[in-house]
Design a protein around this motif. Structure first.
Motif, PDB file in Angstrom:
ATOM      1  N   GLY A  80       0.830  -1.204   0.000  1.00  0.00           N
ATOM      2  CA  GLY A  80       0.000   0.000   0.000  1.00  0.00           C
ATOM      3  C   GLY A  80       0.863   1.252   0.000  1.00  0.00           C
ATOM      4  N   PRO A  81       0.229   2.390   0.221  1.00  0.00           N
ATOM      5  CA  PRO A  81      -1.206   2.590   0.395  1.00  0.00           C
ATOM      6  C   PRO A  81      -1.951   2.439  -0.921  1.00  0.00           C
ATOM      7  CG  PRO A  81      -0.077   4.706   0.343  1.00  0.00           C
ATOM      8  CD  PRO A  81       0.989   3.661   0.309  1.00  0.00           C
ATOM      9  N   GLU A  98      -6.041   0.122  11.606  1.00  0.00           N
ATOM     10  CA  GLU A  98      -6.734  -0.144  10.354  1.00  0.00           C
ATOM     11  C   GLU A  98      -5.841   0.182   9.159  1.00  0.00           C
ATOM     12  OE1 GLU A  98     -10.453   1.893  10.260  1.00  0.00           O
ATOM     13  OE2 GLU A  98     -11.311   0.768  11.932  1.00  0.00           O
ATOM     14  N   GLN A  99      -6.230  -0.287   7.962  1.00  0.00           N
ATOM     15  CA  GLN A  99      -5.537  -0.011   6.704  1.00  0.00           C
ATOM     16  C   GLN A  99      -4.063  -0.358   6.791  1.00  0.00           C
ATOM     17  OE1 GLN A  99      -6.385   3.978   5.344  1.00  0.00           O
ATOM     18  NE2 GLN A  99      -8.590   3.683   5.445  1.00  0.00           N
ATOM     19  N   TRP A 102      -1.316   2.267   7.697  1.00  0.00           N
ATOM     20  CA  TRP A 102      -0.949   3.468   6.927  1.00  0.00           C
ATOM     21  C   TRP A 102      -1.586   4.717   7.533  1.00  0.00           C
ATOM     22  CZ3 TRP A 102       2.754   3.796   3.407  1.00  0.00           C
ATOM     23  CH2 TRP A 102       3.212   2.621   2.803  1.00  0.00           C
ATOM     24  N   ARG A 105      -3.627   8.501   3.106  1.00  0.00           N
ATOM     25  CA  ARG A 105      -4.647   7.897   2.251  1.00  0.00           C
ATOM     26  C   ARG A 105      -4.688   8.634   0.909  1.00  0.00           C
ATOM     27  NH1 ARG A 105      -8.808   9.474   6.866  1.00  0.00           N
ATOM     28  NH2 ARG A 105      -8.531   7.804   8.395  1.00  0.00           N
TER      29      ARG A 105
END
Length: 427
Positions: A80-81, A98-99, A102, A105
């Motif tokens: 990611g991101p 979460e994510q 990261w 965004r």
């Protein structure tokens, strides 16, 4: 082994410590920069650009970890991101688990490319450097020739170590620790919207006309905008018919790099507090501009700002604070911020200035936009950014009332400056 361990984590800077401690579900230390492009966004090309660009910015490729005594940054090796289609309510709070961890965004919608950053990572200068470079790489993915000039970094070059420095610690060398006690200001609170509803109102204004008008008042552009915002908040307080009116004061972040040389892409800002005290009597708008101008010029000195930097860093290193477990420390910092941190201000006004790019990129970008996330209390925040001859000014907050925004933009119409307003409000 010790050298490797040192490279695998590093401390949060002075501003990041605060943002991490007070982050909560109804407060968002997240801001968004967007570029509205001349053509529809190609999401596949943009994802390739993200993949190529991010390794050049290691201070953004980190996650935040909770230690026994402090949060700390750790290099993020998760994929990611990942680019996502845009969402209705921007700048939602960061959730550390979460994510994949990261703290940055990326979104797209039609011609808009947006980047959201947790403020513990970087200030506006660092984030705009990343976004400028990403846009250059994206345009190259589309086949355009874009040079590594005008603030675009070379993604094939190794990162400059100074880009990751804690510049606060470097310049905390004043013999004086300047105090920061300020009186409580009018809080400018509103009726909270249902969680999480961020009302966003944007105004587009001609930059040349704004500059001409500010110059006519003998003020910089930021000073002029601050005066208009203070006047708008004063009018709201007056309509509420308080027996005693409080000061109307703004928190205006200032980029410290012009005063203290540093190439850091992390946080390196302080705030200045222009204010008007309505209890002293009536103020004409020119009088408000003059006071804002003189307050900001008085306090924007290298010596005073260095004394504030020294005090902030010294507080962070107080032995009793160092020894508190992180849970207790977060509670203490959150309580302190709730009781003291936000109360000297009626609103935030940030203006990172003109967004510049190499000449070869200019016609590919129509305008820039900026949004601040939900404030610590139910109030609106104001942010501005300019590109070429368009100044974009955004009010964002989770409050139903829109009096301040209306009065703010009406002022420019009275000055003969055209305003185009865009909003996600239903009415």
């Amino acid at each position: 082994m010790a050298e490797r361990a040192k490279r695998d984590w590093y401390n949060l800077d002075n501003a990041a410590v605060l943002y991490s401690a007070i982050q909560r579900h109804d407060y968002s230390a997240v801001y968004r920069f967007s570029a509205v492009m001349a053509q529809e966004v190609d999401p596949e090309a943009l994802q390739r650009a993200i993949d190529r660009t991010m390794p050049r910015f290691p201070s953004f490729c980190v996650t935040i970890r909770r230690g026994l005594f402090w949060y700390y940054f750790e290099p993020l090796r998760a994929p990611g991101p990942y680019l996502a289609e845009d969402i209705q309510n921007p700048c939602q709070p960061i959730r550390f688990d979460e994510q994949e961890g990261w703290l940055v965004r990326f979104f797209y919608y039609r011609r808009r490319i947006s980047m959201e950053v947790f403020h513990a990572l970087a200030d506006g200068y660092g984030a705009l450097t990343l976004l400028r470079t990403l846009l250059a790489v994206y345009l190259r993915e589309l086949g355009h020739e874009i040079p590594n000039t005008g603030g675009v970094l070379d993604v094939d070059a190794p990162p400059d170590p100074e880009e990751q420095e804690d510049a606060y610690a470097r310049y905390a060398t004043s013999r004086v620790k300047r105090g920061m006690s300020e009186p409580v200001a009018y809080q400018n609170l509103g009726t909270p919207e249902p969680y999480y509803t961020l009302n966003v109102t944007m105004g587009l204004l001609p930059l040349d006309r704004l500059r001409e008008t500010a110059k006519r008042y003998g003020a910089s552009l930021t000073e002029y905008l601050a005066a208009v915002l203070i006047q708008s908040i004063m009018a709201r307080q007056r309509r509420q018919n308080y027996r005693r009116e409080r000061q109307v004061a703004l928190a205006v972040p200032i980029n410290l790099r012009p005063y203290f040389p540093s190439r850091t892409l992390r946080n390196f800002i302080l705030t200045v507090r222009p204010f008007i005290d309505p209890e002293l009597g009536e103020y004409t708008f020119p009088e408000i501009v003059r006071q804002v101008h003189h307050i900001m010029r008085l306090h924007l000195t290298r010596q005073e700002m260095q004394a504030v930097i020294t005090r902030n860093v010294a507080l962070q290193h107080l032995l009793p604070l160092q020894l508190l477990p992180i849970g207790v420390k977060n509670m203490a910092m959150s309580l302190s911020y709730a009781l003291v941190g936000d109360r000297p201000y009626s609103a935030t006004l940030t203006n990172p200035g003109a967004f510049s790019v190499p000449e070869e990129m200019e016609h590919h970008i129509e305008r820039m936009e900026v949004i601040l996330g939900q404030a610590y209390t139910p109030r609106v925040s104001c942010a501005a950014i300019s590109y070429r001859n368009t100044m974009e000014i955004t009010f964002a907050g989770t409050v139903r009332e829109s009096e301040v925004e209306r009065d703010f933009f009406r002022h420019f119409v009275r000055e003969g400056i055209p305003v185009k307003v865009i909003s996600n409000r239903e009415n």
